[in-house]
Design an enzyme around this catalytic site. Structure first.
Site, PDB file in Angstrom:
ATOM      1  N   CYS A 116       0.816  -1.229   0.000  1.00 60.09           N
ATOM      2  CA  CYS A 116       0.000   0.000   0.000  1.00 60.09           C
ATOM      3  C   CYS A 116       0.846   1.274   0.000  1.00 60.09           C
ATOM      4  O   CYS A 116       0.347   2.350  -0.311  1.00 60.09           O
ATOM      5  CB  CYS A 116      -0.955   0.009   1.179  1.00 60.09           C
ATOM      6  N   HIS A 257      -3.183   6.967   2.419  1.00 56.43           N
ATOM      7  CA  HIS A 257      -3.617   5.663   1.933  1.00 56.43           C
ATOM      8  C   HIS A 257      -5.008   5.387   2.480  1.00 56.43           C
ATOM      9  O   HIS A 257      -5.289   5.650   3.643  1.00 56.43           O
ATOM     10  CB  HIS A 257      -2.624   4.583   2.397  1.00 56.43           C
ATOM     11  N   ASN A 287     -10.042  -0.547   0.060  1.00 56.00           N
ATOM     12  CA  ASN A 287      -8.581  -0.446   0.053  1.00 56.00           C
ATOM     13  C   ASN A 287      -8.063  -0.999  -1.280  1.00 56.00           C
ATOM     14  O   ASN A 287      -8.186  -2.195  -1.542  1.00 56.00           O
ATOM     15  CB  ASN A 287      -8.040  -1.255   1.241  1.00 56.00           C
TER      16      ASN A 287
HETATM   17  O1  UT7 Z   1      -3.688  -1.389   3.654  1.00 59.80           O
HETATM   18  C1  UT7 Z   1      -2.750  -2.058   4.419  1.00 59.80           C
HETATM   19  C2  UT7 Z   1      -2.943  -1.863   5.818  1.00 59.80           C
HETATM   20  N1  UT7 Z   1      -4.187  -2.435   6.272  1.00 59.80           N
HETATM   21  C3  UT7 Z   1      -4.826  -1.817   7.199  1.00 59.80           C
HETATM   22  O2  UT7 Z   1      -4.446  -0.737   7.578  1.00 59.80           O
HETATM   23  C4  UT7 Z   1      -6.014  -2.503   7.859  1.00 59.80           C
HETATM   24  C5  UT7 Z   1      -5.922  -2.292   9.343  1.00 59.80           C
HETATM   25  N2  UT7 Z   1      -6.980  -2.922  10.097  1.00 59.80           N
HETATM   26  C6  UT7 Z   1      -8.275  -2.551  10.052  1.00 59.80           C
HETATM   27  O3  UT7 Z   1      -8.645  -1.720   9.259  1.00 59.80           O
HETATM   28  C7  UT7 Z   1      -9.247  -3.130  11.067  1.00 59.80           C
HETATM   29  O4  UT7 Z   1      -8.503  -3.821  12.056  1.00 59.80           O
HETATM   30  C8  UT7 Z   1     -10.290  -4.083  10.439  1.00 59.80           C
HETATM   31  C9  UT7 Z   1     -11.314  -3.289   9.635  1.00 59.80           C
HETATM   32  C10 UT7 Z   1      -9.616  -5.093   9.568  1.00 59.80           C
HETATM   33  C11 UT7 Z   1     -11.053  -4.818  11.546  1.00 59.80           C
HETATM   34  O5  UT7 Z   1     -11.640  -3.909  12.455  1.00 59.80           O
HETATM   35  P1  UT7 Z   1     -11.488  -4.140  14.027  1.00 59.80           P
HETATM   36  O6  UT7 Z   1     -12.290  -3.096  14.701  1.00 59.80           O
HETATM   37  O7  UT7 Z   1     -10.016  -4.189  14.326  1.00 59.80           O
HETATM   38  O8  UT7 Z   1     -12.195  -5.523  14.238  1.00 59.80           O
HETATM   39  P2  UT7 Z   1     -11.581  -6.879  14.809  1.00 59.80           P
HETATM   40  O9  UT7 Z   1     -10.658  -7.506  13.828  1.00 59.80           O
HETATM   41  O10 UT7 Z   1     -11.111  -6.667  16.206  1.00 59.80           O
HETATM   42  O11 UT7 Z   1     -12.889  -7.765  14.886  1.00 59.80           O
HETATM   43  C12 UT7 Z   1     -13.968  -7.435  15.789  1.00 59.80           C
HETATM   44  C13 UT7 Z   1     -15.053  -8.480  15.651  1.00 59.80           C
HETATM   45  C14 UT7 Z   1     -14.523  -9.915  15.771  1.00 59.80           C
HETATM   46  O12 UT7 Z   1     -15.507 -10.684  16.464  1.00 59.80           O
HETATM   47  P3  UT7 Z   1     -15.333 -10.999  18.041  1.00 59.80           P
HETATM   48  O13 UT7 Z   1     -14.032 -11.719  18.146  1.00 59.80           O
HETATM   49  O14 UT7 Z   1     -15.318  -9.651  18.716  1.00 59.80           O
HETATM   50  O15 UT7 Z   1     -16.531 -11.798  18.356  1.00 59.80           O
HETATM   51  C15 UT7 Z   1     -14.449 -10.391  14.345  1.00 59.80           C
HETATM   52  O16 UT7 Z   1     -14.576 -11.786  14.216  1.00 59.80           O
HETATM   53  O17 UT7 Z   1     -15.649  -8.400  14.363  1.00 59.80           O
HETATM   54  C16 UT7 Z   1     -15.639  -9.688  13.725  1.00 59.80           C
HETATM   55  N3  UT7 Z   1     -15.496  -9.476  12.289  1.00 59.80           N
HETATM   56  C17 UT7 Z   1     -16.556  -9.258  11.498  1.00 59.80           C
HETATM   57  N4  UT7 Z   1     -17.863  -9.189  11.760  1.00 59.80           N
HETATM   58  C18 UT7 Z   1     -18.667  -8.902  10.713  1.00 59.80           C
HETATM   59  C19 UT7 Z   1     -14.366  -9.438  11.556  1.00 59.80           C
HETATM   60  N5  UT7 Z   1     -14.657  -9.185  10.276  1.00 59.80           N
HETATM   61  C20 UT7 Z   1     -16.020  -9.074  10.213  1.00 59.80           C
HETATM   62  C21 UT7 Z   1     -16.914  -8.809   9.169  1.00 59.80           C
HETATM   63  N6  UT7 Z   1     -18.222  -8.730   9.463  1.00 59.80           N
HETATM   64  N7  UT7 Z   1     -16.504  -8.579   7.902  1.00 59.80           N
END
Ligand code: UT7
Length: 330
Positions: A116, A257, A287
């Site tokens: 990225c 980004h 993204n």
């Molecule tokens: O471009 C390169 C760099 N990439 C980035 O910068 C991405 C960086 N990361 C992010 O943008 C965020 O961490 C995400 C958008 C990927 C995830 O957001 P988050 O607030 O960090 O969520 P999380 O991974 O902590 O997940 C929270 C909950 C989990 O459930 P539990 O364990 O709390 O029950 C996940 O299983 O959300 C669940 N989850 C989803 N639920 C519905 C994960 N993906 C999904 C989904 N739909 N698509």
């Protein structure tokens, strides 16, 4: 070559026609429009048509950038393509783009993989090569067909990414004080596993088992990446501003980004720069990795968000984990 400025002469972008909405994704995996919007800010993304290659999207964006710069493919003697999704692993997709676009055979063509951060790395590389006096016009493209490498059964990644291309034509100007002011590139190579395709490379060539395990798809530990992304982008921005004795409030527009609206909002808070000074289109593209900044740049220019004399900050972060910031004066 002393006392020349490296400047952006034109920009262009391209997004495939097909739009995939959050509602459509919710019918494919266990997710919802609400979750995707609140956690990432994404509403929809573009997806390449069947048979539409990375090189095709790149050529479409490049044609628009050349037209904007009032140049032709014959003027290009340096072609740098930032991507993690080339048409094939070997050879470089820049060579296919050269051929499809009609860039002359005397042009240097190569791919650059900084994920990225790829466009910021490519911009800096192009400016350094132009400053050497050995090249006249550089075509820098950021392009991705991430739909080909995401696991459409993995809700933690498939909702985040999209396809598209952005391009910039760079050249040299005798006018002092414009163009690239400076850049800051770096990487945290101790964190390669946080965002990667585990198998299919030379260490673990593709096998029937690796395919069955889905190890040829992109994997991301989102939460860890999020934290490092915010810190690295903020630090890179601060460093480059300090190095050039500029304050954050002197930046006309930040083009970050586009990975997650919450990351952009955090950087806005830490730099104490209002969100109005940030260009945001993650809601419409998701993204697009290397393509995200050049698509945003093209949109921002065409929307009149950048005026002569303005300072723009590009800041990026991605797999590697790489980061990069660059300051431009228009
Ligand atoms: O471009 C390169 C760099 N990439 C980035 O910068 C991405 C960086 N990361 C992010 O943008 C965020 O961490 C995400 C958008 C990927 C995830 O957001 P988050 O607030 O960090 O969520 P999380 O991974 O902590 O997940 C929270 C909950 C989990 O459930 P539990 O364990 O709390 O029950 C996940 O299983 O959300 C669940 N989850 C989803 N639920 C519905 C994960 N993906 C999904 C989904 N739909 N698509």
């Amino acid at each position: 070559m002393a006392n020349v400025s490296t400047v952006i002469l034109g920009t262009g972008s391209y997004a495939p026609e097909k739009i995939l909405t959050n509602a459509e994704l919710a019918a494919m995996v266990d997710t919802s429009d609400e979750w995707i919007r609140t956690r990432s800010g994404i509403r929809e993304r573009h997806i390449a048509a069947p048979g539409e290659a990375t090189s095709d999207m790149a050529v479409a964006a490049a044609k628009r950038a050349l037209e904007d710069a009032k140049l032709t493919p014959a003027d290009v003697d340096l072609l740098i393509v930032a991507t993690v999704t080339p048409d094939q692993t070997v050879p470089a997709v820049s060579c296919s783009i050269q051929h499809k676009l009609g860039v002359p055979t005397h042009a240097a063509c190569f791919d650059l993989n900084a994920a990225c951060s790829g466009f910021v790395y490519a911009l800096d590389t192009a400016c350094a090569m132009l400053s050497s006096g050995r090249y006249r016009h550089a075509l820098v493209i950021g392009v991705e067909k991430l739909s080909a490498i995401v696991d459409w059964k993995d809700r933690t990644t498939c909702v985040l990414f999209g396809d598209g291309a952005g391009a910039a034509v760079l050249g040299i100007s005798p006018q002092a004080g414009i163009g690239l002011i400076g850049s800051k590139l770096g990487a945290y190579g101790d964190s390669v596993d946080l965002l990667c395709i585990p198998k299919g490379g030379s260490t673990h060539p593709t096998t029937a088992e690796s395919i069955a395990a889905g190890d040829h798809f992109l994997k991301m530990k989102g939460k860890e990446v999020f934290k490092i992304a915010v810190r690295a982008m903020e630090e890179a921005a601060r460093d480059i501003l300090e190095q050039h004795h500029l304050r954050a409030d002197q930046i006309g527009l930040v083009i970050p980004h586009q990975a997650n609206l919450r990351i952009i909002e955090a950087i806005s808070q830490y730099l104490e720069l209002p969100m109005e000074r940030f260009y945001v289109n993650v809601d419409r593209y998701g993204n697009t990795s290397s393509a995200s900044i050049p698509i945003a740049l093209d949109e921002a220019r065409k929307a009149g968000r950048i005026k002569p004399g303005d300072i723009t900050l590009f800041v990026a972060f991605g797999a590697g984990l790489t980061y990069g910031a660059a300051l431009f004066r228009w």
